[in-house]
Scaffold this motif. Structure first.
Motif, PDB file in Angstrom:
ATOM      1  N   GLY A  34       0.815  -1.214   0.000  1.00 29.35           N
ATOM      2  CA  GLY A  34       0.000   0.000   0.000  1.00 29.35           C
ATOM      3  C   GLY A  34       0.842   1.254   0.000  1.00 29.35           C
ATOM      4  N   LYS A  35       0.187   2.384   0.187  1.00 25.13           N
ATOM      5  CA  LYS A  35       0.864   3.676   0.129  1.00 25.13           C
ATOM      6  C   LYS A  35       1.917   3.815   1.224  1.00 25.13           C
ATOM      7  CE  LYS A  35      -3.208   5.926  -1.862  1.00 25.13           C
ATOM      8  NZ  LYS A  35      -4.253   6.946  -1.664  1.00 25.13           N
ATOM      9  N   LYS A  36       1.697   3.119   2.348  1.00 27.11           N
ATOM     10  CA  LYS A  36       2.660   3.202   3.441  1.00 27.11           C
ATOM     11  C   LYS A  36       4.023   2.677   3.006  1.00 27.11           C
ATOM     12  CE  LYS A  36       3.335   1.969   8.304  1.00 27.11           C
ATOM     13  NZ  LYS A  36       2.773   1.259   9.478  1.00 27.11           N
ATOM     14  N   ASP A  37       4.026   1.656   2.136  1.00 27.08           N
ATOM     15  CA  ASP A  37       5.292   1.102   1.642  1.00 27.08           C
ATOM     16  C   ASP A  37       6.002   2.109   0.737  1.00 27.08           C
ATOM     17  OD1 ASP A  37       5.007  -1.556   2.840  1.00 27.08           O
ATOM     18  OD2 ASP A  37       3.316  -1.760   1.469  1.00 27.08           O
ATOM     19  N   ALA A  38       5.229   2.862  -0.033  1.00 26.14           N
ATOM     20  CA  ALA A  38       5.825   3.917  -0.858  1.00 26.14           C
ATOM     21  C   ALA A  38       6.443   4.992   0.028  1.00 26.14           C
ATOM     22  CB  ALA A  38       4.780   4.526  -1.779  1.00 26.14           C
ATOM     23  N   ASP A  39       5.756   5.319   1.142  1.00 30.96           N
ATOM     24  CA  ASP A  39       6.302   6.306   2.093  1.00 30.96           C
ATOM     25  C   ASP A  39       7.620   5.814   2.681  1.00 30.96           C
ATOM     26  OD1 ASP A  39       4.228   8.052   1.697  1.00 30.96           O
ATOM     27  OD2 ASP A  39       3.044   7.318   3.386  1.00 30.96           O
ATOM     28  N   LYS A  40       7.707   4.499   2.937  1.00 33.09           N
ATOM     29  CA  LYS A  40       8.945   3.934   3.473  1.00 33.09           C
ATOM     30  C   LYS A  40      10.088   4.072   2.469  1.00 33.09           C
ATOM     31  CE  LYS A  40       6.761   0.480   6.481  1.00 33.09           C
ATOM     32  NZ  LYS A  40       6.563  -0.976   6.716  1.00 33.09           N
ATOM     33  N   ILE A  41       9.764   3.870   1.178  1.00 31.49           N
ATOM     34  CA  ILE A  41      10.774   4.020   0.130  1.00 31.49           C
ATOM     35  C   ILE A  41      11.252   5.469   0.062  1.00 31.49           C
ATOM     36  CG2 ILE A  41      11.152   3.971  -2.373  1.00 31.49           C
ATOM     37  CD1 ILE A  41       9.300   1.567  -2.506  1.00 31.49           C
ATOM     38  N   ILE A  42      10.298   6.397   0.122  1.00 29.72           N
ATOM     39  CA  ILE A  42      10.641   7.820   0.071  1.00 29.72           C
ATOM     40  C   ILE A  42      11.558   8.190   1.239  1.00 29.72           C
ATOM     41  CG2 ILE A  42       9.695  10.151   0.295  1.00 29.72           C
ATOM     42  CD1 ILE A  42       7.206   9.112  -1.221  1.00 29.72           C
ATOM     43  N   THR A  43      11.215   7.702   2.426  1.00 28.83           N
ATOM     44  CA  THR A  43      12.031   7.995   3.620  1.00 28.83           C
ATOM     45  C   THR A  43      13.433   7.424   3.481  1.00 28.83           C
ATOM     46  OG1 THR A  43      10.051   7.997   5.028  1.00 28.83           O
ATOM     47  CG2 THR A  43      12.183   7.706   6.117  1.00 28.83           C
ATOM     48  N   ALA A  44      13.523   6.171   3.015  1.00 31.23           N
ATOM     49  CA  ALA A  44      14.830   5.530   2.847  1.00 31.23           C
ATOM     50  C   ALA A  44      15.676   6.263   1.814  1.00 31.23           C
ATOM     51  CB  ALA A  44      14.643   4.074   2.448  1.00 31.23           C
ATOM     52  N   CYS A  45      15.041   6.696   0.721  1.00 29.08           N
ATOM     53  CA  CYS A  45      15.766   7.418  -0.332  1.00 29.08           C
ATOM     54  C   CYS A  45      16.259   8.769   0.164  1.00 29.08           C
ATOM     55  CB  CYS A  45      14.874   7.591  -1.559  1.00 29.08           C
ATOM     56  SG  CYS A  45      14.564   6.064  -2.474  1.00 29.08           S
ATOM     57  N   ARG A  46      15.437   9.443   0.957  1.00 26.90           N
ATOM     58  CA  ARG A  46      15.849  10.743   1.497  1.00 26.90           C
ATOM     59  C   ARG A  46      17.026  10.590   2.453  1.00 26.90           C
ATOM     60  NH1 ARG A  46      10.331  14.326   2.589  1.00 26.90           N
ATOM     61  NH2 ARG A  46      10.621  15.634   0.747  1.00 26.90           N
ATOM     62  N   LYS A  47      17.024   9.507   3.226  1.00 29.69           N
ATOM     63  CA  LYS A  47      18.143   9.261   4.147  1.00 29.69           C
ATOM     64  C   LYS A  47      19.436   9.036   3.379  1.00 29.69           C
ATOM     65  CE  LYS A  47      15.606   7.431   8.133  1.00 29.69           C
ATOM     66  NZ  LYS A  47      15.335   6.234   8.976  1.00 29.69           N
ATOM     67  N   ARG A  48      19.298   8.464   2.159  1.00 26.37           N
ATOM     68  CA  ARG A  48      20.491   8.230   1.333  1.00 26.37           C
ATOM     69  C   ARG A  48      20.904   9.480   0.567  1.00 26.37           C
ATOM     70  NH1 ARG A  48      17.740   3.600  -0.796  1.00 26.37           N
ATOM     71  NH2 ARG A  48      18.126   4.378  -2.912  1.00 26.37           N
ATOM     72  N   GLY A  49      20.120  10.548   0.701  1.00 32.10           N
ATOM     73  CA  GLY A  49      20.467  11.814   0.060  1.00 32.10           C
ATOM     74  C   GLY A  49      20.041  11.930  -1.388  1.00 32.10           C
ATOM     75  N   LEU A  50      19.099  11.091  -1.829  1.00 31.39           N
ATOM     76  CA  LEU A  50      18.633  11.177  -3.212  1.00 31.39           C
ATOM     77  C   LEU A  50      17.803  12.436  -3.429  1.00 31.39           C
ATOM     78  CD1 LEU A  50      17.589   7.532  -4.185  1.00 31.39           C
ATOM     79  CD2 LEU A  50      19.752   8.693  -4.565  1.00 31.39           C
ATOM     80  N   LYS A  51      17.869  12.980  -4.621  1.00 31.44           N
ATOM     81  CA  LYS A  51      17.122  14.187  -4.949  1.00 31.44           C
ATOM     82  C   LYS A  51      15.657  13.847  -5.204  1.00 31.44           C
ATOM     83  CE  LYS A  51      21.101  16.577  -6.970  1.00 31.44           C
ATOM     84  NZ  LYS A  51      21.664  17.204  -8.210  1.00 31.44           N
ATOM     85  N   PRO A  52      14.755  14.826  -5.008  1.00 28.75           N
ATOM     86  CA  PRO A  52      13.324  14.585  -5.228  1.00 28.75           C
ATOM     87  C   PRO A  52      13.005  14.039  -6.619  1.00 28.75           C
ATOM     88  CG  PRO A  52      13.621  16.638  -4.057  1.00 28.75           C
ATOM     89  CD  PRO A  52      15.001  16.166  -4.428  1.00 28.75           C
ATOM     90  N   ASN A  53      13.715  14.514  -7.646  1.00 26.74           N
ATOM     91  CA  ASN A  53      13.444  14.026  -9.003  1.00 26.74           C
ATOM     92  C   ASN A  53      13.727  12.527  -9.116  1.00 26.74           C
ATOM     93  OD1 ASN A  53      12.529  16.395 -10.196  1.00 26.74           O
ATOM     94  ND2 ASN A  53      14.592  17.121 -10.649  1.00 26.74           N
TER      95      ASN A  53
END
Length: 289
Positions: free
Chosen positions: A105-124
């Motif tokens: 569900g959407k919560k899993d997408a939120d987890k991906i977003i959080t993990a990517c932000r922690k790795r310093g990935l850009k929003p794009n």
């Protein structure tokens, strides 16, 4: 959903079975062993079918990964396939292979977003994962695994929208002065003279050039509009300066990413560090106007 008992095919000693019209090998040439394996598969299959009848999905993320990879490797363009599998890997790293599709569900997408932000990935980059996840899981709906895409309503991150960058005629002269590699200079000129995408230029072959009709044929296109395009005098001049042969015109460049890297390096050397390969496409449009 259907299950076909073990059978053999000409030219192979092994036994096979079919599940949902897909043939799979039992990896044995002995009938008795094949029947034992099939009965266990049938038991697991019927257990999964009960889940389907109850409105649940027995397919795991790992199973879906295998099926999608097999389909996408044949039916999707290479760069799209790579991006799809990279997005799926982000989900797999978060949720694991054994989770059922109907538990996503959407919560899993939120987890991906959080993990990517922690790795310093850009929003794009993060938004690219989200878009490809949505695209991938459209297949889970088409294949009747899910009634709706679990990532359909996921919102993309806000990004700063900048106006398109482009090179003026004077800027183009600066770039050419900075590029010492003749092949690279011709390639950059080809981009500026045609406005094509990197895969489109890289796929051009000499047989695609109609010298008399002043046109060229694009076989690979993002919009799948394979057709003839008028050839600008500048592009024709570039081609005429090159040794003709058979096969690819820009044969030195084997991978699109190599082109991106080399053009970016040339732009940096010329003093345009904020620009990228796609901005040559913008430059073509501005020059054309």
């Amino acid at each position: 959903m259907s299950l076909r008992p073990p059978f053999q095919i000409p030219g192979s000693p092994n036994w096979y079975y079919e599940i949902n019209r897909k043939r799979r090998s039992l990896k044995t040439a002995h009938k008795a062993a094949a029947l034992r394996l099939f009965n266990e598969i049938k038991r697991q299959y019927l257990a999964g079918k009960l889940l389907v009848l109850s409105g649940e999905c027995p397919v795991t993320l790992g199973d879906f990964w295998d099926e999608y990879e097999e389909w996408a490797s044949v039916n999707r363009p290479r760069h799209t396939y790579n991006a799809d599998m990279l997005a799926l890997k982000q989900l797999l790293d978060i949720c694991g292979k054994t989770i059922r599709l109907d538990r996503l569900g959407k919560k899993d997408a939120d987890k991906i977003i959080t993990a990517c932000r922690k790795r310093g990935l850009k929003p794009n980059s993060i938004n690219n994962y989200i878009r490809h996840l949505r695209s991938v899981f459209n297949k889970s709906v088409e294949w009747n695994y899910l009634k709706e895409n679990p990532f359909q309503g996921v919102k993309e991150l806000r990004t700063e929208k900048k106006p398109p960058s482009f090179l003026s005629r004077a800027d183009i002269s600066r770039v050419f002065l900075a590029v010492k590699d003749e092949d690279l200079r011709r390639l950059i000129m080809a981009y500026l003279a045609t406005g094509r995408r990197r895969v489109e230029l890289l796929s051009l072959i000499w047989e695609d050039i109609d010298w008399q009709g002043n046109r060229y044929f694009i076989r690979k296109s993002k919009s799948h509009l394979c057709k003839w395009y008028p050839m600008a005098p500048a592009f024709k001049t570039i081609l005429q300066s090159m040794p003709r042969g058979n096969g690819k015109i820009f044969s030195r460049w084997q991978h699109p990413d190599t082109i991106t890297h080399n053009v970016k390096k040339a732009l940096v050397q010329a003093g345009f560090s904020s620009m990228r390969l796609h901005d040559l496409r913008h430059s073509f449009a501005c020059l054309f106007i």
